[in-house]
Design a protein around this motif. Structure first.
Motif, PDB file in Angstrom:
ATOM      1  N   SER A   1       0.863  -1.185   0.000  1.00 23.33           N
ATOM      2  CA  SER A   1       0.000   0.000   0.000  1.00 23.33           C
ATOM      3  C   SER A   1       0.899   1.234   0.000  1.00 23.33           C
ATOM      4  CB  SER A   1      -0.900  -0.004   1.236  1.00 23.33           C
ATOM      5  OG  SER A   1      -0.127   0.198   2.401  1.00 23.33           O
ATOM      6  N   ASP A   2       0.307   2.381  -0.251  1.00 21.23           N
ATOM      7  CA  ASP A   2       1.077   3.629  -0.232  1.00 21.23           C
ATOM      8  C   ASP A   2       1.674   3.886   1.147  1.00 21.23           C
ATOM      9  OD1 ASP A   2       0.549   4.106  -2.908  1.00 21.23           O
ATOM     10  OD2 ASP A   2      -1.190   5.386  -2.501  1.00 21.23           O
ATOM     11  N   THR A   3       0.920   3.550   2.192  1.00 27.16           N
ATOM     12  CA  THR A   3       1.401   3.735   3.563  1.00 27.16           C
ATOM     13  C   THR A   3       2.606   2.841   3.833  1.00 27.16           C
ATOM     14  OG1 THR A   3      -0.843   4.241   4.276  1.00 27.16           O
ATOM     15  CG2 THR A   3       0.729   3.654   5.997  1.00 27.16           C
ATOM     16  N   GLN A   4       2.514   1.562   3.430  1.00 23.53           N
ATOM     17  CA  GLN A   4       3.630   0.631   3.635  1.00 23.53           C
ATOM     18  C   GLN A   4       4.863   1.091   2.871  1.00 23.53           C
ATOM     19  OE1 GLN A   4       1.471  -2.819   2.256  1.00 23.53           O
ATOM     20  NE2 GLN A   4       1.412  -3.691   4.316  1.00 23.53           N
TER      21      GLN A   4
END
Length: 187
Positions: free
Chosen positions: A126-129
């Motif tokens: 994900s973008d967060t990861q």
């Protein structure tokens, strides 16, 4: 597969990347070329029909090259990038285009002093990861890091990260293998 060792891209991808990088630098269009090549890579990943056309060994190279050139021109892609894709098609390397795009990105990153990290995971990040991973690598002293993501469902979970000559493996598959070996040793 792109062979990246010590932030150097080698093999076929390295030769194409070095040539495109030198030409883009000479023409003063390096930033634009890096952006457009990255966009082309994303387009190939996201468009199943385009990926199928490129991967199909029965594709008529002349027609595919012409169709790609027209499509890229309609999208406002620079002549340099269009010629690069044309050379790839003319050299019968259209199936290797995704690898060459990945190689160019890694080559450009290395030339700009960015570290290249190859991240292999069972599922897309994900973008967060992605942001967390980049921040952790920067904290570890790697400075600016460019991530190259790969998927391998066989890993089951976790991720494998290679940056330079270091390999970090936190995959579920490797943990299960270690547990299996330790249980065999205890018997």
């Amino acid at each position: 597969m792109v062979d990246i060792t010590d932030n150097r891209v080698t093999g076929l991808a390295g030769r194409y990347a070095a040539a495109l990088y030198a030409l883009a630098h000479e023409q003063g269009a390096l930033d634009q070329t890096v952006e457009q090549i990255a966009a082309l890579g994303r387009l190939i990943k996201e468009s199943k029909p385009l990926a199928a056309l490129i991967a199909n060994p029965l594709t008529d190279i002349a027609q595919a090259g012409k169709a790609l050139d027209e499509a890229l021109a309609a999208q406002g892609v620079s002549t340099l990038v269009r010629h690069f894709v044309g050379v790839v098609a003319a050299n019968r390397r259209l199936r290797d285009l995704p690898m060459l795009i990945q190689g160019f990105g890694a080559y450009a990153a290395a030339k700009r002093g960015e570290a290249v990290a190859v991240v292999t995971s069972a599922h897309a990040l994900s973008d967060t990861q992605r942001a967390q991973l980049t921040a952790r690598l920067a904290e570890a002293g790697h400075g600016t890091v460019r991530l190259i993501e790969k998927l391998d469902a066989g890993l089951l979970g976790g991720l494998r990260l290679q940056i330079g000559d270091k390999l970090y493996d936190t995959t579920l598959k490797s943990r299960l293998n270690r547990l299996n070996y330790s249980l065999k040793g205890a018997a």
